[in-house]
Scaffold this motif. Sequence first.
Motif: not given
Lengths: 201, 201
Positions: B17, B50-51, B53, B58-61, B64, B67-68, B171
């Motif tokens: 990003y 923030t904890g 990763r 990170t799974p799911l993220k 996404y 793809h994004d 963050f």
Amino acid sequence: MSTKAPIEFWFYFTSAYAYFASLEIEDVAREAGRELVWRPFMLGSAFEVTGARGLSNTPLKREYALHDWDRIARKRKVAFELPPAHPVLPIAATRAFYRLEEESPDAAVAFAKRVFELYFTQGLDTRDPQAVAALAETFLPGADILAALSSDHYKRLVRQRSEEAVQRGVFGSPWMFVAGEPFWGWDRLPMLREWLKSGGW
Amino acid sequence: MSTKAPIEFWFYFTSAYAYFASLEIEDVAREAGRELVWRPFMLGSAFEVTGARGLSNTPLKREYALHDWDRIARKRKVAFELPPAHPVLPIAATRAFYRLEEESPDAAVAFAKRVFELYFTQGLDTRDPQAVAALAETFLPGADILAALSSDHYKRLVRQRSEEAVQRGVFGSPWMFVAGEPFWGWDRLPMLREWLKSGGW
């Protein structure tokens, strides 16, 4: 128009970004000539997979989010006052939504908009069966809602919706799908609009 | 114009990003008549607070984001190919940036743009002193860069920048500040533009 895929609007009732999105999503659907499907779910299932704790429970992110929500509210000129107990679990509100939806999707949507408004302006307790039933009484008798809130059927239905969300890759709120294309977050509404307008890319 | 606060562009070199934002941020600054300050930092310090990763861990993220990123690259018509080893630590690239900045901020910015481009199109190893020094050689002799990469001065400087970021609430990457006002993420560039145009709200 009827052959176009609907916009699915997935959200967690006590997500502030979902509240702001709820104020815009109907315009997005209308402009695109699309049906809009409201899909409240419980974010906890996704957080178990991602390890997230929610904005309000995460240092740094919490402070940014508080600042950002006020900034968005000022810009959109909408009332916004975070309940002192935020984030409150919206379990009762979510179950009531699906009870109402079985009777009338329109009533469920009208209820959802009231939940957002009252939570984010007057601190509605979205966990409290009595408060939720009172709010839903415009649409169904309080006793009906109260029975639904403690019934296994709606517990299961909310769990299924939340698991469906995770299985489809949802990890945050709000979340929009159009024919499977995912858009995460209030700040992706402009991209969603562009996607709908152009037919995607 | 010289009295207006600059736009601070904070970023992690191997953040996709941030790469996309780097392709737009100079236009944003130009339109607003603002100076632009590039501030690479190491995200690890923020993740400790923030904890988080990182998206790619990170799974799911992760799914996404993959793809994004492709979707954004197609839309902006920019080359984009994630290195097989992504996310690579950009420690050498970040230290080299600050070595170059001491000589010439313009050279540091030109270098930063090359790092983004080569990492996200040809898999530049942003950890590798030799690869980073070779890339920076247009601006400074390789031996100078290599010495800087292993010097305590630049290790400390990068650590200080990263700690400064966290102390100021950063963050994620990219992150923009204008006179203290924070904007997180590529998808907030439109809000940043609006803020600059209107003077804020």
